[in-house]
Enzyme design. Structure first.
Site, PDB file in Angstrom:
ATOM      1  N   ASP A 265       0.916  -1.249   0.122  1.00  0.00           N
ATOM      2  CA  ASP A 265       0.047   0.193   0.153  1.00  0.00           C
ATOM      3  C   ASP A 265       0.805   1.197   0.059  1.00  0.00           C
ATOM      4  O   ASP A 265       2.009   1.214   0.594  1.00  0.00           O
ATOM      5  CB  ASP A 265      -0.869   0.081   1.305  1.00  0.00           C
ATOM      6  CG  ASP A 265      -2.299   1.022   1.039  1.00  0.00           C
ATOM      7  OD1 ASP A 265      -2.186   1.563  -0.173  1.00  0.00           O
ATOM      8  OD2 ASP A 265      -2.676   1.247   2.018  1.00  0.00           O
TER       9      ASP A 265
ATOM     10  N   ASN B 268     -10.635  -2.347  -6.166  1.00  0.00           N
ATOM     11  CA  ASN B 268      -9.805  -1.461  -7.157  1.00  0.00           C
ATOM     12  C   ASN B 268     -10.453  -1.262  -8.246  1.00  0.00           C
ATOM     13  O   ASN B 268     -10.065  -0.108  -8.988  1.00  0.00           O
ATOM     14  CB  ASN B 268      -8.500  -2.159  -7.260  1.00  0.00           C
ATOM     15  CG  ASN B 268      -7.477  -1.624  -6.203  1.00  0.00           C
ATOM     16  OD1 ASN B 268      -6.614  -2.494  -5.625  1.00  0.00           O
ATOM     17  ND2 ASN B 268      -7.967  -0.611  -5.148  1.00  0.00           N
TER      18      ASN B 268
HETATM   19  C1  FPP Z   1      -1.913   0.262  -3.265  1.00  0.00           C
HETATM   20  O1  FPP Z   1      -1.274   1.493  -3.518  1.00  0.00           O
HETATM   21  C2  FPP Z   1      -1.249  -0.513  -4.435  1.00  0.00           C
HETATM   22  C3  FPP Z   1      -2.138  -0.891  -5.723  1.00  0.00           C
HETATM   23  C4  FPP Z   1      -3.410  -0.896  -5.406  1.00  0.00           C
HETATM   24  C5  FPP Z   1      -1.441  -1.671  -6.688  1.00  0.00           C
HETATM   25  C6  FPP Z   1      -0.352  -2.578  -6.323  1.00  0.00           C
HETATM   26  C7  FPP Z   1       0.571  -2.547  -7.491  1.00  0.00           C
HETATM   27  C8  FPP Z   1       1.786  -2.655  -7.613  1.00  0.00           C
HETATM   28  C9  FPP Z   1       2.494  -2.428  -6.557  1.00  0.00           C
HETATM   29  C10 FPP Z   1       2.444  -2.530  -8.777  1.00  0.00           C
HETATM   30  C11 FPP Z   1       2.277  -3.747  -9.758  1.00  0.00           C
HETATM   31  C12 FPP Z   1       2.134  -5.081  -8.977  1.00  0.00           C
HETATM   32  C13 FPP Z   1       2.791  -5.953  -9.560  1.00  0.00           C
HETATM   33  C14 FPP Z   1       2.536  -7.264  -9.162  1.00  0.00           C
HETATM   34  C15 FPP Z   1       3.927  -5.872 -10.626  1.00  0.00           C
HETATM   35  P1  FPP Z   1      -2.540   2.799  -3.482  1.00  0.00           P
HETATM   36  O2  FPP Z   1      -2.526   3.027  -4.880  1.00  0.00           O
HETATM   37  O3  FPP Z   1      -3.758   2.298  -3.002  1.00  0.00           O
HETATM   38  O4  FPP Z   1      -1.778   3.894  -2.709  1.00  0.00           O
HETATM   39  P2  FPP Z   1      -2.527   5.005  -1.887  1.00  0.00           P
HETATM   40  O5  FPP Z   1      -3.224   4.172  -0.846  1.00  0.00           O
HETATM   41  O6  FPP Z   1      -1.462   5.817  -1.149  1.00  0.00           O
HETATM   42  O7  FPP Z   1      -3.403   5.662  -2.823  1.00  0.00           O
END
Ligand code: FPP
Length: 251
Positions: free
Chosen positions: A18, A66
């Site tokens: 996250d 998401n």
């Molecule tokens: C949460 O951060 C992360 C995600 C919803 C996506 C996770 C994806 C990756 C780490 C990259 C791609 C994955 C792979 C397996 C290559 P957020 O966007 O919710 O962050 P925030 O809470 O700060 O908005």
């Protein structure tokens, strides 16, 4: 770097990655840049976990919820995922890592599913770490899917309600065949489970760090694993019972 006892590492490590969006916003960058940097952290954690001898690594890469993000971000995440899998499959082969996916794959775009199928097929005979990507995944949705399949098998006479034990139920989950996670890491300071592995986390040790996922380093991973090694896992028993069991197992 923290000294780790190779005998006491989690067999199954799960991660809620996250803070990509906040990482980017703090730097006046687009959220997708945060996800791209997050993908670099994924590479590091996969490599380290496999080097350390962790048998199962499960990453929450895209939740069922998401899908309600802006269409542009969803599309960018799907493209990033596809690119990551294509680029990393050769490394997975070299490191003997097997790909696995949990979640509702029927929601994923066809091209992503094709890329996943190819990677799963190619790495199917690998005997090292199992890397499970949770995609379009929600714990409640997984439990409902399992319940629906159980009900279907009961209706068709394959099983009767009295046959439903925790072991049988578990075998109907997306994670059927995987052990429960021993350790869960969540980055970015949020202290919640967010519909991840609701059944499987029953006895999992939880670890939260304020670091955003793109900033999560090898040092932090080792620090988290050292913290895991300092914990006494009792599974509902008393501390004395656990000590006694350890003595018997080591005798
Ligand atoms: C949460 O951060 C992360 C995600 C919803 C996506 C996770 C994806 C990756 C780490 C990259 C791609 C994955 C792979 C397996 C290559 P957020 O966007 O919710 O962050 P925030 O809470 O700060 O908005």
């Amino acid at each position: 770097m923290n000294e780790l006892d190779p005998q006491r590492l989690p067999v199954h490590l799960a991660v809620i990655m996250d803070g990509n969006g906040r990482w980017a916003q703090q730097r006046m960058l687009k959220r997708i840049i945060g996800h791209q940097r997050g993908a670099e952290t994924v590479k590091m954690v996969v490599e380290q976990a496999s080097l350390l001898g962790i048998k199962y690594l499960t990453l929450f890469a895209f939740s069922a919820e998401n899908w309600s993000r802006p269409a542009l971000e969803v599309r960018a995440l799907m493209t990033l995922l596809k690119k990551y899998i294509r680029q990393e499959t050769a490394r997975m082969m070299r490191k003997n890592i097997r790909y696995n996916v949990i979640g509702d794959r029927s929601e994923l775009p066809d091209d992503v599913n094709e890329t996943l199928d190819e990677a799963i097929h190619k790495t199917a005979a690998n005997t090292g770490m199992v890397l499970t990507l949770a995609l379009s995944y929600g714990g409640r949705q997984e439990l409902c899917r399992a319940a629906a399949r159980l009900a279907q098998d009961a209706v068709s006479g394959k099983l009767s309600p009295a046959d439903i034990t925790t072991d049988l139920f578990e075998s109907y989950l997306d994670t059927g065949g995987l052990p429960d996670p021993d350790f869960l890491i969540r980055t970015s300071g949020e202290m919640r489970i967010s519909n991840f592995l609701l059944w499987q986390l029953a006895y999992t040790e939880l670890y939260f760090t304020d670091t955003n996922w793109p900033d999560f380093t090898i040092n932090e991973l080792h620090k988290a694993l050292a913290d895991f090694q300092s914990r006494e896992r009792r599974f509902g028993m008393t501390g004395d019972q656990i000590t006694q069991r350890g003595t018997l197992l080591n005798a």
